[in-house]
Design a protein around this motif. Structure first.
Motif, PDB file in Angstrom:
ATOM      1  N   LYS A 119     119.384  70.149  45.060  1.00 29.39           N
ATOM      2  CA  LYS A 119     120.259  69.522  46.055  1.00 29.39           C
ATOM      3  C   LYS A 119     120.312  68.000  45.877  1.00 29.39           C
ATOM      4  O   LYS A 119     119.277  67.335  45.755  1.00 29.39           O
ATOM      5  N   CYS A 120     121.545  67.479  45.911  1.00 28.84           N
ATOM      6  CA  CYS A 120     121.793  66.044  45.761  1.00 28.84           C
ATOM      7  C   CYS A 120     121.938  65.402  47.151  1.00 28.84           C
ATOM      8  O   CYS A 120     122.119  66.107  48.147  1.00 28.84           O
ATOM      9  N   PRO A 121     121.906  64.054  47.232  1.00 26.07           N
ATOM     10  CA  PRO A 121     121.858  63.400  48.552  1.00 26.07           C
ATOM     11  C   PRO A 121     122.989  63.786  49.500  1.00 26.07           C
ATOM     12  O   PRO A 121     122.756  64.000  50.693  1.00 26.07           O
ATOM     13  N   ASP A 122     124.242  63.872  49.000  1.00 25.51           N
ATOM     14  CA  ASP A 122     125.361  64.130  49.918  1.00 25.51           C
ATOM     15  C   ASP A 122     125.340  65.536  50.506  1.00 25.51           C
ATOM     16  O   ASP A 122     126.081  65.823  51.449  1.00 25.51           O
ATOM     17  N   SER A 123     124.509  66.417  49.967  1.00 26.36           N
ATOM     18  CA  SER A 123     124.385  67.759  50.551  1.00 26.36           C
ATOM     19  C   SER A 123     123.696  67.682  51.913  1.00 26.36           C
ATOM     20  O   SER A 123     123.754  68.634  52.698  1.00 26.36           O
ATOM     21  N   GLY A 124     123.019  66.555  52.164  1.00 31.29           N
ATOM     22  CA  GLY A 124     122.207  66.445  53.377  1.00 31.29           C
ATOM     23  C   GLY A 124     120.849  67.096  53.216  1.00 31.29           C
ATOM     24  O   GLY A 124     120.028  67.082  54.140  1.00 31.29           O
ATOM     25  N   GLU A 125     120.603  67.695  52.025  1.00 28.04           N
ATOM     26  CA  GLU A 125     119.332  68.393  51.775  1.00 28.04           C
ATOM     27  C   GLU A 125     118.648  67.869  50.514  1.00 28.04           C
ATOM     28  O   GLU A 125     117.860  68.584  49.900  1.00 28.04           O
ATOM     29  N   GLY A 126     119.008  66.624  50.104  1.00 36.04           N
ATOM     30  CA  GLY A 126     118.297  66.010  48.987  1.00 36.04           C
ATOM     31  C   GLY A 126     116.807  65.933  49.329  1.00 36.04           C
ATOM     32  O   GLY A 126     116.433  66.012  50.498  1.00 36.04           O
ATOM     33  N   LEU A 143     119.902  74.770  35.363  1.00 33.53           N
ATOM     34  CA  LEU A 143     119.800  73.868  36.510  1.00 33.53           C
ATOM     35  C   LEU A 143     121.204  73.463  36.910  1.00 33.53           C
ATOM     36  O   LEU A 143     122.017  73.094  36.059  1.00 33.53           O
ATOM     37  N   LYS A 144     121.485  73.518  38.198  1.00 35.15           N
ATOM     38  CA  LYS A 144     122.831  73.199  38.671  1.00 35.15           C
ATOM     39  C   LYS A 144     122.751  72.050  39.675  1.00 35.15           C
ATOM     40  O   LYS A 144     121.849  72.020  40.520  1.00 35.15           O
ATOM     41  N   PHE A 145     123.699  71.131  39.565  1.00 35.96           N
ATOM     42  CA  PHE A 145     123.818  70.036  40.525  1.00 35.96           C
ATOM     43  C   PHE A 145     125.240  70.068  41.077  1.00 35.96           C
ATOM     44  O   PHE A 145     126.198  69.935  40.310  1.00 35.96           O
ATOM     45  N   VAL A 146     125.374  70.271  42.376  1.00 36.41           N
ATOM     46  CA  VAL A 146     126.687  70.270  43.025  1.00 36.41           C
ATOM     47  C   VAL A 146     126.912  68.852  43.552  1.00 36.41           C
ATOM     48  O   VAL A 146     126.115  68.342  44.344  1.00 36.41           O
ATOM     49  N   LEU A 147     128.003  68.231  43.103  1.00 35.49           N
ATOM     50  CA  LEU A 147     128.177  66.791  43.305  1.00 35.49           C
ATOM     51  C   LEU A 147     129.380  66.491  44.192  1.00 35.49           C
ATOM     52  O   LEU A 147     130.458  67.061  43.994  1.00 35.49           O
ATOM     53  N   ALA A 171     120.806  75.463  30.143  1.00 38.68           N
ATOM     54  CA  ALA A 171     121.980  74.649  30.469  1.00 38.68           C
ATOM     55  C   ALA A 171     121.715  73.832  31.723  1.00 38.68           C
ATOM     56  O   ALA A 171     120.963  74.252  32.609  1.00 38.68           O
ATOM     57  N   ILE A 172     122.351  72.672  31.773  1.00 36.07           N
ATOM     58  CA  ILE A 172     122.399  71.862  32.987  1.00 36.07           C
ATOM     59  C   ILE A 172     123.867  71.787  33.389  1.00 36.07           C
ATOM     60  O   ILE A 172     124.725  71.449  32.558  1.00 36.07           O
ATOM     61  N   LEU A 173     124.138  72.140  34.630  1.00 39.86           N
ATOM     62  CA  LEU A 173     125.521  72.277  35.090  1.00 39.86           C
ATOM     63  C   LEU A 173     125.821  71.230  36.148  1.00 39.86           C
ATOM     64  O   LEU A 173     125.055  71.088  37.116  1.00 39.86           O
ATOM     65  N   PHE A 174     126.899  70.504  35.968  1.00 39.38           N
ATOM     66  CA  PHE A 174     127.391  69.553  36.979  1.00 39.38           C
ATOM     67  C   PHE A 174     128.681  70.133  37.540  1.00 39.38           C
ATOM     68  O   PHE A 174     129.635  70.363  36.791  1.00 39.38           O
ATOM     69  N   SER A 175     128.699  70.348  38.851  1.00 37.57           N
ATOM     70  CA  SER A 175     129.835  71.041  39.446  1.00 37.57           C
ATOM     71  C   SER A 175     130.333  70.262  40.666  1.00 37.57           C
ATOM     72  O   SER A 175     129.533  69.915  41.541  1.00 37.57           O
TER      73      SER A 175
END
Ligand code: SF4
Length: 227
Positions: A119-126, A143-147, A171-175
């Motif tokens: 979870k990234c910061p804007d998810s509110g759950e970083g 590994l997935k990062f939803v941005l 794989a590392i996924l940026f979505s």
């Protein structure tokens, strides 16, 4: 275990994207991501035994194929879901586990492909990712990062560099995150971060990740569940 739905569709957001897949969606989540499109899993569902889940998977995909265990957060039901994953592996299925990585992952059977949604910061759950789980990652995992913003992108880029993750997983996924109330148009207008902008940042940084779009949201109405 408590199950929200079991259905067959196409896998939408990993290196398995585009393949027919049975989804076993478990009820409940302990996080509350701002852009969550699965809030309907937070309560309800129905209790099913391991045998009942296995029988439904077999009915939808007899004799093998791809199965994704998802939620909600499936690892909240670790006691039931680990034997389920082992049973599916033993029955010849390829098993994906979609998880936030907030719960410990060390007991996940080795044959399972873990798709870990950090979870990234804007998810509110970083800050919810359990760093110990980095030790449980294998060369088959993803590994997935939803941005949703540049701040999210910077977090994800720095995270993979800081932990030297590029060679450690498949794989590392940026979505780009999708608006949770998206409906109607099946295009990138619903993305909280423009995919073109994300692509340009990734190219500029030669980032060792691949851009992923949630395939099912470009095939079906983004508001449709169970696809
Ligand atoms: S972890 Fe997944 S199911 Fe839970 S709130 Fe976040 S996006 Fe929704």
């Amino acid at each position: 275990m408590q199950i929200t739905e079991i259905y067959k569709s196409l896998q939408g957001e990993s290196t398995y994207a585009g393949l027919p897949c049975v989804f076993v969606r478990l009820t409940a989540c302990n996080l509350r991501c701002t852009w969550c499109d699965s809030e309907y899993t937070f309560q309800g569902g129905r209790k099913m035994s391991l045998e009942e889940v296995g029988a439904e998977v077999y009915r939808l995909s007899p004799g093998g194929g791809l199965v994704e265990i998802t939620g909600g957060e499936p690892m909240l039901q670790e006691r039931e879901v680990i034997p389920l994953m082992q049973r599916l592996l033993d029955d010849g299925y390829s098993v994906l586990l979609e998880t936030s990585g907030e719960r410990p992952l060390e007991k996940v059977p080795a044959g399972v492909v873990k798709i870990v949604d950090v979870k990234c910061p804007d998810s509110g759950e970083g800050e919810t990712f359990c760093a110990e789980n980095l030790k449980s990652l294998t060369a088959r995992d993803e590994l997935k990062f939803v941005l949703a913003s540049r701040a999210d992108y910077d977090f994800a880029r720095d995270f993979i560099r800081q932990h030297d993750l590029a060679g450690r997983v498949n794989a590392i996924l940026f979505s780009p995150a999708f608006r949770k109330d998206a409906s109607g148009a099946r295009d990138s207008s619903h993305c909280l971060l423009d995919p073109q902008q994300l692509a340009e940042w990734m190219i500029a940084d030669s980032i060792p990740a691949r851009l992923g779009l949630q395939l099912h949201k470009f095939i079906w109405d983004p508001a449709v569940k169970g696809v």
